[in-house]
Design a protein around this motif. Structure first.
Motif, PDB file in Angstrom:
ATOM      1  N   UNK A   1      15.488 -83.440 -33.754  1.00 33.93           N
ATOM      2  CA  UNK A   1      14.106 -83.574 -33.276  1.00 33.93           C
ATOM      3  C   UNK A   1      13.128 -82.638 -33.976  1.00 33.93           C
ATOM      4  N   UNK A   2      13.572 -81.884 -34.961  1.00 38.41           N
ATOM      5  CA  UNK A   2      12.688 -80.885 -35.580  1.00 38.41           C
ATOM      6  C   UNK A   2      11.474 -81.502 -36.263  1.00 38.41           C
ATOM      7  N   UNK A   3      11.661 -82.586 -37.009  1.00 40.35           N
ATOM      8  CA  UNK A   3      10.515 -83.207 -37.670  1.00 40.35           C
ATOM      9  C   UNK A   3       9.466 -83.605 -36.632  1.00 40.35           C
ATOM     10  N   UNK A   4       9.929 -84.213 -35.561  1.00 41.03           N
ATOM     11  CA  UNK A   4       9.025 -84.680 -34.509  1.00 41.03           C
ATOM     12  C   UNK A   4       8.237 -83.529 -33.888  1.00 41.03           C
ATOM     13  N   UNK A   5       8.912 -82.429 -33.535  1.00 35.67           N
ATOM     14  CA  UNK A   5       8.199 -81.338 -32.864  1.00 35.67           C
ATOM     15  C   UNK A   5       7.264 -80.595 -33.822  1.00 35.67           C
ATOM     16  N   UNK A   6       7.651 -80.449 -35.075  1.00 29.12           N
ATOM     17  CA  UNK A   6       6.769 -79.790 -36.050  1.00 29.12           C
ATOM     18  C   UNK A   6       5.520 -80.643 -36.274  1.00 29.12           C
ATOM     19  N   UNK A   7       5.711 -81.943 -36.466  1.00 31.58           N
ATOM     20  CA  UNK A   7       4.554 -82.823 -36.657  1.00 31.58           C
ATOM     21  C   UNK A   7       3.656 -82.819 -35.421  1.00 31.58           C
ATOM     22  N   UNK A   8       4.254 -82.783 -34.234  1.00 26.45           N
ATOM     23  CA  UNK A   8       3.460 -82.751 -32.997  1.00 26.45           C
ATOM     24  C   UNK A   8       2.608 -81.487 -32.936  1.00 26.45           C
ATOM     25  N   UNK A   9       3.207 -80.356 -33.239  1.00 33.30           N
ATOM     26  CA  UNK A   9       2.450 -79.097 -33.219  1.00 33.30           C
ATOM     27  C   UNK A   9       1.300 -79.115 -34.218  1.00 33.30           C
ATOM     28  N   UNK A  10       1.584 -79.594 -35.414  1.00 36.09           N
ATOM     29  CA  UNK A  10       0.569 -79.552 -36.460  1.00 36.09           C
ATOM     30  C   UNK A  10      -0.491 -80.636 -36.286  1.00 36.09           C
ATOM     31  N   UNK A  11      -0.196 -81.672 -35.521  1.00 34.97           N
ATOM     32  CA  UNK A  11      -1.240 -82.659 -35.204  1.00 34.97           C
ATOM     33  C   UNK A  11      -2.235 -82.042 -34.235  1.00 34.97           C
ATOM     34  N   UNK A  12      -1.746 -81.127 -33.437  1.00 31.44           N
ATOM     35  CA  UNK A  12      -2.614 -80.419 -32.488  1.00 31.44           C
ATOM     36  C   UNK A  12      -3.679 -79.627 -33.247  1.00 31.44           C
ATOM     37  N   UNK A  13      -3.225 -78.888 -34.267  1.00 30.55           N
ATOM     38  CA  UNK A  13      -4.141 -78.110 -35.108  1.00 30.55           C
ATOM     39  C   UNK A  13      -3.347 -77.505 -36.263  1.00 30.55           C
ATOM     40  N   UNK A  14      -3.997 -77.215 -37.386  1.00 28.72           N
ATOM     41  CA  UNK A  14      -3.308 -76.549 -38.494  1.00 28.72           C
ATOM     42  C   UNK A  14      -2.809 -75.169 -38.052  1.00 28.72           C
ATOM     43  N   UNK A  15      -1.667 -74.766 -38.582  1.00 28.59           N
ATOM     44  CA  UNK A  15      -1.076 -73.469 -38.229  1.00 28.59           C
ATOM     45  C   UNK A  15      -0.395 -72.856 -39.441  1.00 28.59           C
ATOM     46  N   UNK A  16      -0.277 -71.558 -39.422  1.00 27.28           N
ATOM     47  CA  UNK A  16       0.521 -70.877 -40.434  1.00 27.28           C
ATOM     48  C   UNK A  16       1.932 -70.672 -39.872  1.00 27.28           C
ATOM     49  N   UNK A  17       2.865 -70.296 -40.725  1.00 20.87           N
ATOM     50  CA  UNK A  17       4.279 -70.255 -40.366  1.00 20.87           C
ATOM     51  C   UNK A  17       4.621 -69.483 -39.107  1.00 20.87           C
ATOM     52  N   UNK A  18       4.166 -68.256 -39.022  1.00 19.64           N
ATOM     53  CA  UNK A  18       4.511 -67.441 -37.856  1.00 19.64           C
ATOM     54  C   UNK A  18       3.950 -68.061 -36.577  1.00 19.64           C
ATOM     55  N   UNK A  19       2.763 -68.631 -36.676  1.00 15.69           N
ATOM     56  CA  UNK A  19       2.131 -69.298 -35.538  1.00 15.69           C
ATOM     57  C   UNK A  19       2.981 -70.482 -35.059  1.00 15.69           C
ATOM     58  N   UNK A  20       3.574 -71.204 -36.008  1.00 11.82           N
ATOM     59  CA  UNK A  20       4.459 -72.319 -35.664  1.00 11.82           C
ATOM     60  C   UNK A  20       5.665 -71.799 -34.899  1.00 11.82           C
ATOM     61  N   UNK A  21       6.274 -70.720 -35.384  1.00 16.72           N
ATOM     62  CA  UNK A  21       7.434 -70.132 -34.705  1.00 16.72           C
ATOM     63  C   UNK A  21       7.109 -69.748 -33.267  1.00 16.72           C
ATOM     64  N   UNK A  22       5.975 -69.085 -33.062  1.00 15.14           N
ATOM     65  CA  UNK A  22       5.570 -68.652 -31.720  1.00 15.14           C
ATOM     66  C   UNK A  22       5.292 -69.868 -30.835  1.00 15.14           C
TER      67      UNK A  22
END
Length: 115
Positions: free
Chosen positions: A14-35
């Motif tokens: 499910x990683x592709x799905x959750x990463x795409x979901x987060x980034x559709x919300x708004x652009x993020x940098x790496x550490x922000x994605x982890x948090x």
């Protein structure tokens, strides 16, 4: 099995799905994605940088996300990731697929009295 964390197979699928979901919300940098993964996933999605960045590079090669360097007011240059139009299409298709899959699994579990 046991424990509160999801199995690595469930997370990996499910990683592709959750990463795409987060980034559709708004652009993020790496550490922000982890948090965000940890916070919004109730602590169930614990990624290490060594796991996240190869995933981001792969999504970038697939043209599902785009990265660009930005220098915020703090002055420290960082890479910010956002979803591409192709990534949006993939996300929408995967969300629909995910809903069908979870409905089928839930139905099966209910029918087998394992709810």
């Amino acid at each position: 099995m046991g424990g509160s964390r999801f199995s690595s197979e469930l997370v990996r699928s499910s990683t592709d799905l959750v990463i795409l979901a987060l980034l559709r919300d708004r652009p993020m940098y790496g550490y922000e994605i982890l948090v965000s993964l940890s916070d919004r996933g109730n602590g169930e999605f614990e990624f290490k940088q060594g796991t996240l960045y190869p995933l981001l590079y792969r999504l970038e090669r697939e043209d599902w996300i785009r990265a660009k360097w930005e220098t915020p007011a703090s002055g420290k240059k960082r890479k910010v990731y956002s979803v591409t139009p192709e990534g949006t299409k993939v996300h929408e298709a995967r969300v629909a697929q995910w809903h069908r899959f979870t409905q089928a699994v839930n139905s099966l579990l209910k029918d087998c009295n394992h709810e």
